[in-house]
Each structure stands twice: as C-alpha cells, then as structure tokens.
Design an enzyme around this catalytic site. Structure first.
Site, PDB file in Angstrom:
ATOM      1  N   CYS A  71      50.793  46.990  37.436  1.00  0.00           N
ATOM      2  CA  CYS A  71      50.558  46.263  39.011  1.00  0.00           C
ATOM      3  C   CYS A  71      51.247  47.062  39.889  1.00  0.00           C
ATOM      4  O   CYS A  71      51.951  47.746  40.339  1.00  0.00           O
ATOM      5  CB  CYS A  71      51.325  45.321  38.586  1.00  0.00           C
ATOM      6  SG  CYS A  71      51.611  43.882  40.109  1.00  0.00           S
ATOM      7  N   CYS A 181      44.648  48.115  43.741  1.00  0.00           N
ATOM      8  CA  CYS A 181      45.511  46.842  43.646  1.00  0.00           C
ATOM      9  C   CYS A 181      44.665  46.068  41.792  1.00  0.00           C
ATOM     10  O   CYS A 181      43.678  47.221  41.824  1.00  0.00           O
ATOM     11  CB  CYS A 181      45.356  45.881  44.006  1.00  0.00           C
ATOM     12  SG  CYS A 181      45.367  44.626  43.175  1.00  0.00           S
TER      13      CYS A 181
HETATM   14  N1  DGL Z   1      47.681  43.763  40.930  1.00  0.00           N
HETATM   15  C1  DGL Z   1      48.364  43.488  40.651  1.00  0.00           C
HETATM   16  C2  DGL Z   1      48.925  44.727  41.604  1.00  0.00           C
HETATM   17  O1  DGL Z   1      48.385  45.969  41.653  1.00  0.00           O
HETATM   18  C3  DGL Z   1      49.268  42.422  41.907  1.00  0.00           C
HETATM   19  C4  DGL Z   1      48.782  41.491  42.729  1.00  0.00           C
HETATM   20  C5  DGL Z   1      49.348  40.754  43.350  1.00  0.00           C
HETATM   21  O2  DGL Z   1      49.764  40.285  42.390  1.00  0.00           O
HETATM   22  O3  DGL Z   1      49.634  40.347  44.654  1.00  0.00           O
HETATM   23  O4  DGL Z   1      49.060  44.780  43.098  1.00  0.00           O
END
Ligand code: DGL
Length: 336
Positions: A71, A181
């Site tokens: 993440c 993301c």
């Molecule tokens: N998958 C996430 C990232 O890479 C999280 C996005 C989120 O929960 O806002 O930032």
C-alpha cells in the site's frame, strides 16, 4: 516461515499476485484492512496505528520472515516506523517515477495516487530527486479506491471517473502514467481503452516482488520446498463480502478469515461543542495512536482498538470538566 502482506483493502492483491508469480514456493499471508479502507483520506497517525497492529498480528501469529506493505499510502505514513519496530525485512511501495522519466518521450509524466501518498514526505523526496528530468504532474484520483473496492471496474460510471482524471492529463501531453496506488492496476484495462497503445502505464508490483526476492536471498531465507506455497487471507471487514469481492476482482478463490478480536476496532460516539473540537483533536493526537477521531453525519466518533479502549476511557475521564464531553454509545465496528 511465511511472508506477510497487507493493504487497506483488496488493491494490495495486485502485489500479492506478482509475489506469487515470482516466488511460487513461498507461503503468503495477506490482510485486507477493509473496515478502514480507504486509507487515502485518513489521518497519518491512524494509518500508523493500523499498520503497527496488522504487523503485530502477522509477527505474533505467523512469525513472518518478511513484511510487504502493499500500500503506497501506508508506506508513506508508516514504513519507517515499521522498520524501526521489526527485525525482519520490511518492503514498501515506491511510485515508479524513475522508470517513467526514462521512458517518456513527450517529457510529461503523471503520477496517480491517493492524496495522502502525494502529500507524504517520502513522496516529496522522491519527486525532488527526479523533478529536473521531466515535467512530473501529480494527480490524486478521488473515488478510484472506493469504486474498485465495490467491484465496479467496467461500468460507464467508472469509465467516466477514470476519464475525469486521465483525459486532462493526455490533453497536456502526458505519455507515461505512474500508478502510485496498488488498487489502480485494476483500472488499467479501462485506462488502456482511453489512452491507446502508445502511452505507458507503469505499476510497481513486479519491482516489489523482485525486491522481496533479493532481500530473502540476502538473508538465505528463500523457501527450499518445491511444492506450491500455502496462502491465507484475513480481513478486518465483513469476511463474506470481502471474499466474494476478491474472487470477483481476481478470478481466483480467496477465502478471507476475520481478524481476531484484539485487532478489531471499537467506535465510541460522543458529543462535544464545536468550538472545543479542534483542541480535543490536538490533545488526542499527542496521545500517539490511542484513537482516531472523525465526524460522521454530524456525530463525533473515536475509533480505537479493544486493547486501547479502557486506556482511552481513562484518558477521557481525565479531561478538564470544561470540555463537557458526553459519550453517546460504544460498539464494535464490523466493517459494514
Ligand atoms: N492501495 C492503497 C495505496 O496503494 C490504499 C489506497 C487507500 O486505501 O486509499 O495507496
């Protein structure tokens, strides 16, 4: 020993898949912190708190040999703290700006990510080190994570939401998009329909899997078994819903288990006069991770863990009388 991987939700499974492809013999444990997705608009203190709890679960329950923070948002907020706390390799995400500036021909690159990732110090440093090599436009994509978590990847509404952010970037000459993301690769087919074949779309999952491989090699910690590794999936959200959404998005069966109670979140609802809210938030923040405060439909909420709730109540009791804080109710958040 297995490898632990976590994300705010299902987006980190794009990284999980890359790890599974590159390291098929490893045992993998994945946590979707779906009760708290998205992380992109949450306070960084809260994200640090969740990241530490999830890491504790993985270390205490599975004695993981490496942790992958799948993440970007949690990496920006918490990776340095996780590295301090854990004595295993901790691998985080990094938007692929370096390969993007090497690939672009128009000299204009766009980084798509959550507002929190783009506002983090870690990202600012990365941006600064490449700023002189190309024009780099940063674009938070509000609503993308929620749309993906709902499983609506190909609706007209989703296409319009993608176009809303991508078309203006194409119009100013962007020829290389960095997906900063881990959810966004799930929208790559829709992006591709819009941008055509000549534009680059780069994600980081494979690079992270390679980095993990490298770290395990250095530690002589690669699994020597020749059969396929086991997988196990956990969530703070509603397990049936998360299970069916994951299977829908990734076309493979992933059965999610509910995270044990001590990793649950308790919500305490309270009332407080408006003029005291900011002061209250400042005081709470200085308590470092005791709770996270937010306002939903005019009701103030404190989000905390079952391990912290008693300490939180003691802390509330010690507030000066002038605060006039009134607890309305307390309940366990079930992710619904
Ligand atoms: N998958 C996430 C990232 O890479 C999280 C996005 C989120 O929960 O806002 O930032």
């Amino acid at each position: 020993m297995p490898i632990g991987i976590f994300d705010s939700g299902l987006g980190g499974l794009t990284v999980f898949e890359e790890i599974q492809n590159l390291l098929p013999h490893e045992n993998l444990i994945y946590i979707a912190d779906s009760a708290f997705a998205p992380y992109g608009d949450k306070d960084s203190v809260f994200i640090v708190r969740r990241a530490c709890l999830l890491a504790d679960f993985l270390v205490q329950t599975y004695h993981i040999k490496a942790l992958v923070v799948a993440c970007n948002t949690a990496t920006g907020a918490a990776v340095h703290i996780l590295r301090e706390r854990l004595d295993i390799p901790v691998i985080g995400m990094e938007p692929a700006i370096k390969p993007a500036v090497a690939l672009t021909q128009s000299g204009v690159v766009a980084v798509l990510a959550t507002s929190n990732t783009l506002a983090s110090d870690k990202f600012s440093k990365l941006l600064d080190s490449h700023q002189h090599q190309a024009r780099i436009i940063i674009q938070p994509c509000v609503g993308w994570v929620e749309t993906i978590e709902q499983g609506t990847l190909y609706s007209n509404w989703t296409r319009a939401l993608v176009a809303k952010y991508v078309q203006p970037l194409l119009d100013v000459g962007v020829d290389t998009f960095v997906l900063g993301c881990t959810h966004y690769p799930l929208l790559e087919p829709v992006m591709r329909d819009l941008v055509g074949d000549q534009v680059h779309i780069i994600s980081t999952g494979r690079a992270v899997a390679r980095q993990l491989h490298h770290q395990l090699l250095l530690q002589h910690a690669l699994n020597q078994h020749t059969e396929h590794g086991n997988t196990s999936f956990w969530t703070s959200g509603e397990k049936k819903q998360v299970t069916s959404m994951a299977s829908l998005l990734f076309q493979q069966e992933m059965v999610f288990n509910p995270l044990p109670q001590q990793y649950e979140t308790i919500i305490v609802e309270f009332s407080l006069e408006k003029k005291q809210q900011l002061l209250f938030q400042a005081l709470l923040q200085s308590e470092d991770g005791l709770a996270f405060v937010r306002c939903v439909h005019g009701v103030q909420q404190l989000w905390t863990t079952s391990a912290q709730v008693e300490t939180l109540k003691e802390w509330l009791k010690c507030l000066p009388k002038s605060f006039n804080l009134c607890i309305l109710q307390e309940y366990v958040w079930t992710g619904e």
